[in-house]
Each structure stands twice: as structure tokens, then as C-alpha cells.
Design an enzyme around this catalytic site. Structure first.
Site, PDB file in Angstrom:
ATOM      1  CB  SER A   1      -5.791   1.499   2.102  1.00 12.99           C
ATOM      2  OG  SER A   1      -5.534   1.346   3.469  1.00 12.99           O
TER       3      SER A   1
ATOM      4  CG  ASP B   1      -0.815  -4.597   1.289  1.00 10.80           C
ATOM      5  OD1 ASP B   1      -0.703  -4.138   2.435  1.00 10.80           O
ATOM      6  OD2 ASP B   1      -1.562  -4.096   0.428  1.00 10.80           O
TER       7      ASP B   1
ATOM      8  CG  HIS C   1      -1.057  -0.807   2.351  1.00 10.16           C
ATOM      9  ND1 HIS C   1      -2.075  -1.585   1.835  1.00 10.16           N
ATOM     10  CD2 HIS C   1      -1.656   0.322   2.836  1.00 10.16           C
ATOM     11  CE1 HIS C   1      -3.233  -0.971   2.007  1.00 10.16           C
ATOM     12  NE2 HIS C   1      -3.011   0.194   2.607  1.00 10.16           N
TER      13      HIS C   1
END
Length: 477
Positions: free
Chosen positions: A295, A359, A452
């Protein structure tokens, strides 16, 4: 044109959003045509071409500033809720589940969790409780650094004691430290990373793992939502929020070396980590290092390599063994991608960008005619069966495509069903708990959110084909 109290001469162009200067009236005005560059909440150069154009641009600026404004407003209650929620999760875990917690409360034998202990786990750690490395992936295997990088990225969300215990006792590696780094623009330590040294047979590698966005961290979310950018001559346009988190110096930009006179706060991430790496790498000319993150942490990892190239740290780039990112957002424009790719190729540095399924994060910020953000590097895309392939760009690259709405929901429903089957079909180490299943229910409501999480990226590195990691180049579009 608004101006903020810092020198931006290091950049040739910029547009900076300043939500703290925004009134409700000006927020609404964003949606209507006008001179955005003259408004107090926007800092940009006079006559900037990108300051105002289409409604789509104004709409995204509106969403970006509104999100940051709301996050700033709820920062304290959000942090309190997150801390309380994590405490309850650990309270259940420490007492063996809800029933045992109830029994222990009746007998006066409740086990209270300690937030600084090696058994206190983060929200991310409760989604995927695995801490062991996959014993079938050994040093020298094509998947070794990818698998180690993802587990390190997952581990970066934990507290120092948890990481140290896992690295030294479970992984049998040297723990070099877990750090909170200063953000010059937020005036607080909001960037985290940890470093380990893998001295196992056939491997002498330092791994730098940057922490990603924590669910209840308003500062990290503000960094993600901030679409401000700087253009650095000869390098390209780069996401301002990510650069600030990595260590962009207020009034200075990216000087090659800095002298920290103020010792009342920690160092910034880039300069502190670079110095630690220099000392370690100089001790052994065979040691290499790897950059990784999930991320927001993924964005910091790839920008770190670009800043090394900007500073002409040639000998360090020659020791960079690879950049492995997971669920990485876009970080710059095409020129930035070309600049970084050229230096990575020059030093034969593999850059693998892992994307799982739908995602949401790798599909943001937008890549279209309105915005300049572009991905680069070798994209390894994995579907919900953990079948991987090298692609030029992940499917549905900007996520919000009406024609993909139903397929994304159908896929999320399948992922929820899979969570009940995978422990039986593949192995007990892949079994998913109640909390992860609840998270996958959220993924049905908001497709792309559950995708995610760290668990599917860990599974992709373990179950995906090792042949994909032999190639460094992106196929032509």
C-alpha cells in the site's frame, strides 16, 4: 495564488492542496468553473495549465480536499476507536475466544493484552495471523525474495516487540530495528519502517520494509488522499504526499545530504535509512538490500530507489537487489516512470509490482487524460485462483468502470465462498478465520477493499508460479 510557508525552488512546477485553508463556501465553489489557482486552499505557480480545466479534475480535487478535511476532523476519535477495536481483538485472542473470555471474566482470570508486547497483534495481523515463512520456498528459489518481502511488508504493521520476536525467533534473521520517522510537513513522526538482515545460507540481504496505511490512522489516509504533486527537473512529477512521508525537506526538497540540527524529533525516513544502509553495506561487499512495502509502504519503497538515482548513489544502486511492492498506488507521471526505469535497468535491478484481483489501491490515482499518474515496472497480476501473469497494466486500470461493477461483485462473492474452502483444498495454513471472513463480506459491499488486505498477497507469492519472477521487463502494450 496562495503561498505556503516553504520554499519550492527545488521543483519546476507544483500544485499543492491545503485543506486547512478551506472554508465550506470555497469547498462548494470547487465544483464550479473559476480561477482555482487564486484560491487560498491551492498553492501553485501562476498560470499553471493543470490548475483548472475539466469538471472531472475539479471533482477529484473536491473529493481529495473533502476527504482530508473530514479525516483531520475525526483524527482523534478515529485513533481512539482503532485503538479500542484492536484492544478488544487482542483481548479475545489472549483469552482464547469469546467463550473463554466470558469464563475468565466470571472466574476473575482475564488475560489483559499489553500493546507493547510481542503477542499484541495489529488489525492487519488479525486478518492474517501467519508469521512463519513458507518452508518450501528456500533461499535461491525464484520466489524467495518476493515471499520474504511480502511477509516483511505484512510484519511492518506490528509493534517493535512483535516484529523483533518474529524476525529473530521464527525467521532466524537479525533484527536491525523498527523506526518511527519524521514527516516535516505534518510535524510529527508518521512514517514507519523496519529493517532486517537475512544471513541465511545463499543469502546475505538486508530487507527494508515500509509500513502501509493503517485502517484508523488519519495522517496516513491524508497522505493517500492528497493528490498534490511536485515536478522535479529531469525526473518528472511525483505525488507530494508520498514524498513528504519519505522525507522531503521543507524549504530544501531533496538535498543529497542534510545536517539535522534539531534533535528534538526523529530523522526523516530516506536520510536515516540511507545512512543505516551505507554503514551495513560497507561492512561486507557481498551484502545486498531489498526495498519493499504494501500500500503506502509500496509507494515509499519505489520512490526511495528513485531518490537514490536522483542523488547519483551509484554504488548503492549496484547493491540494490530488487524492489518488491504489493498493492502499490501510482506515484508519478510517465516521465518519472521512465527516469526510474532507466536507472533500474542500468543497474539490472528487478522491480516487481504485485497486484491482486480487484484491489482498489493500485488503480489510484487515476491514469487518464485528466491526470498524469502512470504505473511502470513489471506488473505481476494474480486472479482469485492465485494464477499469475505479467501484464502491461492491471485490468480495469481506473477501477470505477460501470461495466465492471457486476463482475467485481461476483468475484467478491466467490472470494467469500473460497474463504470457507481454501483451508481444506490447499492446506490448513491457508485457513481463514471469522475476522477475515467478515472483512470479505465488506468486500462484497465495497469490491476492491478486501482485495487490498495482506492475506491474498501472501497467498499469491506462495502459490503463484515462480517462472514469473524470472522476467524483469514489461510487455509492450
Amino acid at each position: 495564488m496562495a503561498t505556503c510557508g516553504c520554499n519550492k525552488e527545488f521543483s519546476s512546477d507544483y500544485i499543492l492542496l491545503r485543506p486547512e485553508k478551506l472554508s465550506f463556501y470555497e469547498l462548494i465553489r470547487i465544483l464550479f468553473p473559476g480561477d482555482i489557482e487564486k484560491r487560498t486552499f491551492v498553492d501553485c505557480q501562476e498560470g499553471a495549465d493543470s490548475a483548472d480545466s475539466s469538471f472531472e479534475r475539479r471533482w477529484v480535487i473536491f473529493i481529495s480536499i473533502l476527504a482530508q478535511k473530514l479525516l483531520q476532523f475525526v483524527a482523534k476519535p478515529l485513533a481512539w476507536f482503532g485503538s479500542t477495536f484492536e484492544m478488544w481483538l487482542n483481548l479475545f485472542s489472549a483469552n482464547g475466544g469469546f467463550r473463554m473470555l466470558l469464563f475468565n471474566s466470571l472466574t476473575g482470570n482475564i488475560q489483559w493484552p499489553d500493546k507493547a508486547s510481542p503477542t499484541f497483534s495489529s488489525l492487519s495481523g488479525h486478518l492474517d495471523k501467519r508469521v512463519e515463512l513458507d518452508k518450501s520456498i528456500r533461499p535461491g528459489d525464484n520466489k524467495y525474495y518476493a515471499a520474504l518481502s511480502m511477509m516483511s511488508s505484512k510484519m511492518s504493521y506490528e509493534n517493535k516487540a512483535f516484529i523483533e520476536t518474529t524476525v529473530e525467533d521464527q525467521w532466524k534473521m537479525e533484527f536491525l530495528g523498527s523506526f518511527d520517522f519524521w514527516n516535516d510537513y505534518q510535524d510529527k513522526a508518521t512514517t514507519q519502517a523496519f529493517i532486517l538482515h537475512d544471513k541465511n545460507v545463499d543469502s546475505d540481504t538486508i530487507v527494508v520494509a515500509f509500513r502501509g496505511t493503517e485502517a484508523f490512522d488519519a495522517d496516513a489516509w491524508c497522505t493517500d488522499f492528497d493528490i498534490s504533486w511536485y515536478e522535479i527537473p529531469g525526473v518528472g512529477k511525483i505525488h507530494a504526499g508520498f514524498m513528504k512521508a519519505l522525507g522531503l525537506q521543507k524549504n530544501l526538497g531533496w538535498p543529497k545530504d542534510i545536517k539535522q540540527d534539531d534533535h528534538t524529533h526523529p530523522s526523516t525516513a530516506y536520510y536515516a535509512i540511507r545512512e543505516m544502509l551505507r554503514k551495513r553495506l560497507q561492512e561486507n561487499d557481498q551484502t545486498k538490500f531489498v526495498l519493499t512495502g504494501h500500500s503506502l509502504g509500496a509507494a515509499l519503497a519505489i520512490i526511495f530507489s528513485a531518490v537514490l538515482a536522483m542523488h547519483e548513489e551509484t554504488w548503492m544502486l549496484e547493491r540494490l537487489g530488487g524492489v518488491y511492492t504489493f498493492g502499490q498506488p501510482r506515484v508519478g507521471n510517465q516521465k518519472f516512470g521512465e527516469f526510474t526505469s532507466e536507472h533500474l535497468r542500468k543497474h539490472d535491478i528487478p522491480y516487481f509490482r504485485f497486484v491482486y484481483g480487484n484491489d482498489l489501491v493500485p488503480r489510484l490515482p487515476y491514469d487518464n487524460k485528466t491526470f498524469m499518474f502512470k504505473h511502470f515496472g513489471t506488473c505481476l497480476y494474480y486472479n482469485s485462483f492465485y494464477e499469475g501473469k505479467i501484464v502491461a497494466e492491471e485490468p480495469n486500470k481506473n477501477y470505477f468502470c460501470p461495466s465492471m461493477a457486476i463482475p467485481k461483485i461476483v468475484n467478491a462473492v466467490w472470494e467469500l465462498q473460497r474463504s470457507f474452502l481454501i483451508g481444506h483444498s490447499i492446506g490448513k495454513e491457508y485457513k481463514e478465520g471469522w475476522f477475515l471472513r467478515a472483512f470479505r463480506v465488506l468486500g462484497v459491499i465495497l469490491p476492491g477493499v478486501a482485495a487490498h488486505g495482506p492475506q491474498d498477497y501472501v497467498n499469491s507469492t506462495r502459490l503463484g508460479s515462480s517462472a514469473l519472477l524470472l522476467q524483469h521487463q514489461v510487455p509492450l502494450k
